[in-house]
Design a protein around this motif. Structure first.
Motif, PDB file in Angstrom:
ATOM      1  N   GLU A  72       0.877  -1.256   0.130  1.00 31.81           N
ATOM      2  CA  GLU A  72       0.031   0.079  -0.144  1.00 31.81           C
ATOM      3  C   GLU A  72       0.833   1.344   0.084  1.00 31.81           C
ATOM      4  O   GLU A  72       0.577   2.234  -0.761  1.00 31.81           O
ATOM      5  CB  GLU A  72      -0.839   0.014   1.071  1.00 31.81           C
ATOM      6  N   GLU A  75       2.279   1.855  -3.500  1.00 30.98           N
ATOM      7  CA  GLU A  75       1.025   2.483  -4.321  1.00 30.98           C
ATOM      8  C   GLU A  75       1.028   3.878  -3.979  1.00 30.98           C
ATOM      9  O   GLU A  75       0.766   5.106  -4.705  1.00 30.98           O
ATOM     10  CB  GLU A  75       0.016   1.770  -4.144  1.00 30.98           C
ATOM     11  N   ASP A  78       3.908   5.783  -5.518  1.00 32.80           N
ATOM     12  CA  ASP A  78       3.677   6.064  -6.919  1.00 32.80           C
ATOM     13  C   ASP A  78       2.792   7.153  -7.174  1.00 32.80           C
ATOM     14  O   ASP A  78       2.885   7.676  -8.459  1.00 32.80           O
ATOM     15  CB  ASP A  78       3.584   4.549  -7.409  1.00 32.80           C
TER      16      ASP A  78
END
Length: 85
Positions: A72, A75, A78
Motif C-alpha cells: 500500500e 502505491e 507511486d
C-alpha cells in the motif's frame, strides 16, 4: 508482563528501514563521525515524520491497520510521484 516486542525489521510495520540502513552504512563508512552523515539522519527523521502523520490520519479515519502495508505504501508513493521526504 508488557506487550510483546515488535519486529523492527518488518517492512509492513517499519516504512523507514532503507533510510535507517543508509544512516548506519554512512556511519560505518565515515568511522562514526556523525557530522558526515547529517543528510542521512535528516532523511530518516523526515521519513518517520511523514509516515507517522499518515498513520495518525488513518487512525483518525478509522482505517485498519494504522500503518499501510509495504504494498500500500508503494502505491501511495507511486501516486504522488516518489518519496516526499
Amino acid at each position: 508482563m508488557g506487550r510483546a516486542p515488535q519486529k523492527v525489521r518488518n517492512r509492513d510495520t517499519n516504512p523507514c528501514i532503507d533510510e535507517g540502513d543508509a544512516s548506519l552504512k554512512c556511519l560505518d563508512e565515515h568511522n562514526y563521525d556523525k557530522s558526515c552523515c547529517s543528510a542521512h539522519f535528516q532523511r530518516y527523521k523526515n521519513c518517520r515524520k511523514y509516515w507517522h502523520s499518515v498513520m495518525l490520519q488513518r487512525r483518525g479515519d478509522g482505517v485498519r491497520p494504522d500503518m499501510p502495508t509495504a504494498a500500500e505504501r508503494q502505491e501511495l508513493l507511486d501516486a504522488i510521484g516518489g518519496k516526499p521526504y
